[in-house]
Design an enzyme around this catalytic site. Structure first.
Site, PDB file in Angstrom:
ATOM      1  N   ASP A  19      -2.546  -3.151 -10.147  1.00 34.53           N
ATOM      2  CA  ASP A  19      -2.898  -1.833 -10.308  1.00 34.53           C
ATOM      3  C   ASP A  19      -1.812  -1.269 -11.263  1.00 34.53           C
ATOM      4  O   ASP A  19      -0.543  -1.672 -11.602  1.00 34.53           O
ATOM      5  CB  ASP A  19      -2.930  -0.884  -9.091  1.00 34.53           C
ATOM      6  CG  ASP A  19      -1.699  -0.567  -8.459  1.00 34.53           C
ATOM      7  OD1 ASP A  19      -0.849  -1.596  -8.323  1.00 34.53           O
ATOM      8  OD2 ASP A  19      -1.394   0.494  -8.230  1.00 34.53           O
ATOM      9  N   GLU A  62      -0.014  -0.558  -5.605  1.00 37.28           N
ATOM     10  CA  GLU A  62       1.476  -0.162  -5.542  1.00 37.28           C
ATOM     11  C   GLU A  62       1.828   1.031  -6.036  1.00 37.28           C
ATOM     12  O   GLU A  62       2.431   1.799  -5.435  1.00 37.28           O
ATOM     13  CB  GLU A  62       2.218  -1.523  -6.309  1.00 37.28           C
ATOM     14  CG  GLU A  62       3.727  -1.481  -6.165  1.00 37.28           C
ATOM     15  CD  GLU A  62       4.493  -0.712  -6.915  1.00 37.28           C
ATOM     16  OE1 GLU A  62       5.734  -0.449  -6.763  1.00 37.28           O
ATOM     17  OE2 GLU A  62       4.134  -0.358  -7.956  1.00 37.28           O
TER      18      GLU A  62
HETATM   19 ZN   LIG Z   1       5.205  -1.938 -10.737  1.00 36.78          ZN
END
Ligand SMILES: [Zn+2]
Length: 405
Positions: free
Chosen positions: A78, A173
């Protein structure tokens, strides 16, 4: 496929995550890259799977006759919600000459070495930059591309000796939930690296201990016209609480290994006021002392007013991975020597935040973080050094070689 080509391919996927979302992964579009990575791994002949949460795990068996620890290589797919990741149009600036780079002439968006001193040692490098309207996605598609390139090399070069390698791609994340649903037993590796740092040669194995304090102040509201000796204003108590905290422990006054207490939000009325504060320190004892101070102030205020004027609830968020990694110094030393044997000076700096690697370390997968060659993450000034991305790739290969010998 070549690393640079692979990287340029991955940044074309819009994989922005969303902290407001109730689903996991937080956005549908992350599935597209996750599923394509799965197909790519399978296409290389690697035993790989994806689970209901989107975690992609690939496993390459050892090809040596020796029992050595298995190594996980981890990256997140992401990109940050802070800037758009849609229609990323990367451009390569060849042999950077040290001057300002015009990213977008129309909008007058310029990558200026005066504002970004990390450009100063990039003279002569080819740089991948944005068109100034999106982020680049080097965080962390450089990590993804480096892992995929190594996987392909292992699969095609039969003389590449290695232990068991576990490849892990994670969603979300950037919104802090990247390890929430990971099945660590399925990863089943002895040790890992997240490829999610910045400058090549960086190795990070220390991060903050972190907690959140939710403080509620309870006042006693009386009509202000007849308030004498009766009214107790919760807004005042909030200020009193904040005033009793150590003045020097604020984010804007601290750096390196200095911890802080940070007031994130405050809202309220005469009757009730709520404060949210975050508590950070690399040192566990100092961290516990900071938390203790919150409790002492709470006690002091309650004693002073003679009722429960203050309620303070502290929840730990994550801990310094050094606590786990101190028992794995040999592997950190090996990574440091891999950096040195590639002619680079290791950059060892404490992370002033948390990482997925920290959470994984406490789940049983010790996991320092390595630099990838990307800079200025989470915004349109993000760029990547082509030279450094190949050096970072080489460092990981050297680590794999050193583990065999
Ligand atoms: Zn990162």
């Amino acid at each position: 496929m070549d690393l640079l080509k692979r990287f340029l391919n991955y940044v074309a996927y819009d994989t922005q995550s969303n902290s407001e979302s109730k689903t996991f992964p937080s956005t549908e579009k992350q599935w597209v890259l996750l599923k394509d990575l799965l197909l790519e791994l399978k296409g290389m002949g690697i035993d790989a799977s994806i689970d209901e949460y989107g975690y992609v795990i690939g496993r390459i068996p050892s090809n040596i006759n020796k029992d050595i620890p298995s190594l996980a290589l981890i990256a997140h797919v992401d990109t940050s919600p802070d800037a758009s990741g849609k229609h990323v149009k990367p451009r390569i600036v060849e042999k950077y000459d040290g001057s300002s780079i015009v990213l977008n002439k129309e909008k007058n968006i310029v990558l200026d070495p005066k504002k970004f001193p990390n450009l100063k040692d990039k003279i002569g490098h080819d740089l991948v930059v944005t068109d100034g309207t999106t982020l680049l996605g080097a965080d962390d598609k450089l990590g993804v591309a480096q892992i995929m390139t190594i996987a392909e090399e292992i699969q095609t070069k039969k003389d590449f000796k290695h232990g068991e390698i576990v490849i892990v791609f994670t969603p979300d994340e950037e919104v802090g939930t990247g390890t929430d649903h990971i099945d660590i037993n399925k990863v089943n590796a002895d040790f890992g690296f997240t490829l999610d740092g910045s400058k090549v040669g960086e190795i990070a194995f220390e991060n903050f201990n972190a907690a959140t304090a939710k403080i509620r102040l309870n006042g006693q509201s009386v009509h202000p016209g007849s308030a004498k000796n009766k009214l107790i204003n919760a807004l005042d108590i909030a200020n009193e609480f904040y005033g009793l905290l150590p003045k020097a422990l604020k984010p804007e006054l601290t750096e390196d290994y200095e911890g802080f207490n940070h007031l994130v939000s405050q809202s309220g009325t005469v009757e009730h006021t709520n404060m949210v504060m975050i508590i950070r320190n690399h040192d566990r004892d100092l961290f516990e002392e900071q938390k203790e101070k919150f409790q002492l102030i709470t006690q002091f205020i309650n004693d002073k007013y003679g009722y429960q004027a203050c309620e303070c609830q502290i929840t730990d968020s994550y801990f310094n991975m050094k606590e786990v990694l101190k028992d794995h110094q040999d592997k950190i030393d090996m990574a440091i020597s891999a950096i040195k044997s590639n002619g680079l000076e290791p950059i060892i700096e404490p992370i002033r935040g948390g990482t997925d690697g920290a959470r994984l370390s406490f789940m049983g997968l010790p996991c320092p973080n390595l630099g990838t060659g990307g800079y200025n993450f989470h915004g349109p000034y993000e760029y990547a050094s082509v030279k450094e991305m190949y050096q970072a790739l080489k460092i990981v290969k050297t680590i794999i070689e050193k583990m065999v010998n």
